[in-house]
Write an enzyme that holds these catalytic residues in place. Sequence first.
Site, PDB file in Angstrom:
ATOM      1  CD  GLU A  16      34.394  12.263   7.601  1.00 59.89           C
ATOM      2  OE1 GLU A  16      33.728  11.709   6.622  1.00 59.89           O
ATOM      3  OE2 GLU A  16      35.005  13.536   7.305  1.00 59.89           O
ATOM      4  CB  SER A 144      30.409  11.860   8.148  1.00 60.07           C
ATOM      5  OG  SER A 144      31.005  12.044   6.874  1.00 60.07           O
ATOM      6  CE1 TYR A 210      28.312   7.720   5.427  1.00 60.20           C
ATOM      7  CE2 TYR A 210      28.756   9.055   7.243  1.00 60.20           C
ATOM      8  CZ  TYR A 210      28.401   8.600   6.333  1.00 60.20           C
ATOM      9  OH  TYR A 210      29.236  10.363   5.016  1.00 60.20           O
ATOM     10  NE  ARG A 249      25.776  14.778  -0.123  1.00 62.82           N
ATOM     11  CZ  ARG A 249      26.718  14.594   0.864  1.00 62.82           C
ATOM     12  NH1 ARG A 249      27.930  13.537   0.401  1.00 62.82           N
ATOM     13  NH2 ARG A 249      27.116  14.768   1.978  1.00 62.82           N
ATOM     14  CG  ASP A 251      25.490  18.042   2.086  1.00 66.58           C
ATOM     15  OD1 ASP A 251      25.253  18.022   1.012  1.00 66.58           O
ATOM     16  OD2 ASP A 251      26.428  17.649   2.907  1.00 66.58           O
ATOM     17  CD  GLU A 270      29.495  20.021   4.914  1.00 66.97           C
ATOM     18  OE1 GLU A 270      31.106  19.430   4.619  1.00 66.97           O
ATOM     19  OE2 GLU A 270      29.242  19.907   6.199  1.00 66.97           O
ATOM     20  CG  ASN A 272      31.690  14.587   1.219  1.00 69.28           C
ATOM     21  OD1 ASN A 272      32.846  14.607   0.399  1.00 69.28           O
ATOM     22  ND2 ASN A 272      30.776  14.608   2.443  1.00 69.28           N
ATOM     23  N   GLY A 276      30.654   9.901  -0.223  1.00 72.07           N
ATOM     24  CA  GLY A 276      30.296   8.336   0.748  1.00 72.07           C
ATOM     25  C   GLY A 276      30.222   7.740  -0.743  1.00 72.07           C
TER      26      GLY A 276
END
Length: 308
Positions: A16, A144, A210, A249, A251, A270, A272, A276
């Site tokens: 990443e 990611s 991205y 964050r 998801d 999951e 994070n 980002g």
Amino acid sequence: MTPLRILVLYGGPSVEREVSLVSGEACAEALRSLGHEVELFDFTGDAVALVEALETRPAVVFNALHGRYGEDGCIQGLLDLMRIPYSHSGRLASALAMDKAAAKQVLEAAGLRCPGGAVMARENVLGGDPLPRPYVVKPVCEGSSMGVVIVRHGDNDLPFTHDDWPFGEAVLVEPYIQGRELTVSVMEDHALAVTELRPRQGFYDYTAKYTEGKTDHILPAPVSSRIYEAAMAQAVAAHKALGCRGVSRADFRYDEEQDSEEDNGLYLLEVNTQPGMTPLSLVPEQAAHLGLPFAELVQWMVEQASCD
């Protein structure tokens, strides 16, 4: 606000890296605009060089690294030893969240529903379908959506071969949860908003995350108030269960066909711990939706910095 000398860690040796470079540059620019003295350090995996940079004793380290070594507790442990405050979660929460199998155990123990499945040896997955199709295979410790493959009915190939799986011998295999992709950002003890992610092609993989124009971000997510509030509450609960700090964050998959008064159809995929901070990233987007500019968000993250 007192100006601080801040070291922004970015880059890193993980897959990443490119995302981290963009995140770090954006955060450094924001911090400079607020009057802080900012130095960027591209961590390439050289621990000696990193220690030398830290020996200048910055007031705060802003950790903009993603993936292995920067997001999995390794950097956090070094900063704890050196007693230098840093942004985002501490070493235990970082290590737990990065290990998807370990995180799932903690989250399920806290009453949060995750997809089923198990960690399997790579050879067992290559030997044939480990679950009824459709199912998902993913690395145990990557972010990611790196390495994630959905195996569907009618697919002729296995999810990977002996030669193209660079993520180790352990593979996490889960049943595929149909439905919509939702994500929720959390700032310490409250959720910001719920965004629905609609990839224009395929699923929400690395490219969709991205690459501009690959995914539509629907904010606020067009779901019922009951589902919206449930997703926000579960994101905060997950943040607390893992012991996260600062921003995280969560998801989700939302299966509308399962939605009822008894079952809201939400599955937590999951958490994070270092989302980002690029121009396409979800945390800044949700913060802006609530009227919090990017620079103020980054400043808040600096103010939350500490070490274990």
